[in-house]
Design an enzyme around this catalytic site. Structure first.
Site: not given
Length: 391
Positions: A139-141
């Site tokens: 998951i890209k944050i």
């Protein structure tokens, strides 16, 4: 012929692809890159998805179904993008299994409009993790100030994270701190640390684009001589900080519990200035335990004429510090450069996300009017996805 990408991999650099589309999936192109070009991971972002959905009719059958069900635009975007990422995770699963969960990862980004909202970012991350439902997902944050606590909280849930939009050294240090804190909380929560992965995406070429613009404006010979040096120096000093953090006693305690290090990932590695060598941001950033995510054009360019000269980072720290000192001496404020790049990075992804929403909205409206009915090719792609586990 010499396998240049294999040499790069042997030097400790994981080759990842910075692109994804349903055409690439349905054609077998991604799997071919995995098998033939040593591609061991995939990154995506809102810009990539906006382009993918605007260029192909492989999405027509799914758009038709979403329109028939009356699904809202934002949820439709989630359905479309997670479908592709789930499929890509299955394609990359051999790399994941073969590397004990280190590589074979595919990234999907939280809604960039949430970049300054920690709690909503965590909630979105959990939703995407549940929707894709693959162990090799990232998951890209974004590494905004609000993103830092979201990174820690997401990792604490046992969710793997790709931290994106890192430009500056101090923010990178804060990202590594957020990672360590997240793993410590995950351990306390009973999660298996060996199953949690993370990379820190440090952007490269955009730094040169911004700094070179300022050097050109200054105009002196001394300033112009520094063009094309800031980005590599910045990344090299980031790697120095990485080696310090991941040799600490704090890290060793987590490693003993099965944790994998958060690898630095060099992002934005296509050359924006045609005067620079097209693989410069690969050749000059070779070191063990790193990832370089590239557009397909850069992958092919490196396979053709890239030079793997061993570790090009570790011995360059003093030279990199001199570049920073020289930039300061000619009047380049690197702190302002970093602030500008982070703001513009979030704004660009927000704009791409809006483009994606607008495009899907138009497609849903057309499908609802019977103009976007599924065709045979699209149905065939759906069946291929199901066989690949992408349904």
């Amino acid at each position: 012929m010499t396998d240049k990408l294999n040499e790069l991999t042997a030097a400790g650099v994981a080759v990842w692809l910075d692109d994804l589309s349903r055409v690439r999936l349905s054609s077998g192109g991604l799997d071919q890159l995995r098998r033939e070009k040593h591609v061991a991971g995939v990154t995506t972002n809102p810009t990539i998805f906006a382009k993918a959905l605007s260029d192909a009719d492989e999405y027509n059958w799914q758009l038709h179904d979403l329109a028939t069900r009356g699904v809202e635009v934002e949820e439709s975007v989630r359905m479309l993008t997670t479908y592709d990422v789930r499929w890509a995770c299955d394609v990359m699963r051999p790399s994941y299994d073969g590397s004990d969960g280190v590589d074979g990862r595919v990234s999907i980004e939280v809604d960039p409009r949430l970049a300054h909202e920690s709690d909503r970012t965590v909630a979105e991350a959990k939703a995407l993790w549940w929707l894709v439902d693959r162990p090799n997902l990232f998951i890209k944050i974004p590494a905004t100030e609000a993103g830092l606590p979201a990174i820690t909280a997401t990792l604490a849930e046992g969710i793997s994270v790709n931290v994106t939009l890192i430009f500056g050294l101090d923010r990178y240090s804060a990202v590594m701190e957020a990672f360590l804190a997240g793993l410590e909380q995950a351990k306390a929560n009973g999660h298996d640390l060996s199953k949690i992965g993370s990379v820190a995406s440090f952007f490269v070429s955009r730094v040169d684009s911004e700094v070179d613009k300022r050097l050109e404006k200054i105009g002196s010979d001394q300033a112009k001589a520094l063009k094309g040096k800031a980005a590599i120096a910045n990344a090299q000093l980031a790697y120095e900080r990485y080696t310090e953090v991941f040799s600490s006693d704090r890290w060793k305690a987590l490693a003993a519990a099965g944790a994998h290090p958060q690898r630095p990932l060099w992002a934005s590695t296509s050359t924006k200035n045609p005067d620079y060598r097209d693989v410069i941001y690969v050749e000059e950033l070779i070191a063990p335990g790193t990832v370089n995510t590239m557009p397909e054009s850069v992958i092919h360019a490196y396979a053709d004429h890239g030079e793997t000269r061993g570790d090009t980072i570790t011995g360059a720290y003093d030279a990199a510090r001199k570049v920073f000192a020289d930039l300061e001496s000619v009047g380049v404020d690197m702190d302002d450069v970093i602030v500008t790049l982070e703001r513009e990075g979030v704004e660009k992804f927000e704009a791409s996300w809006q483009e994606l929403l607008d495009g899907v909205r138009k497609s849903l409206e057309a499908a609802a009017k019977g103009k976007g009915a599924p065709n045979k090719a699209a149905k065939g792609n759906a069946k291929a996805a199901e066989k690949a586990g992408g349904a």
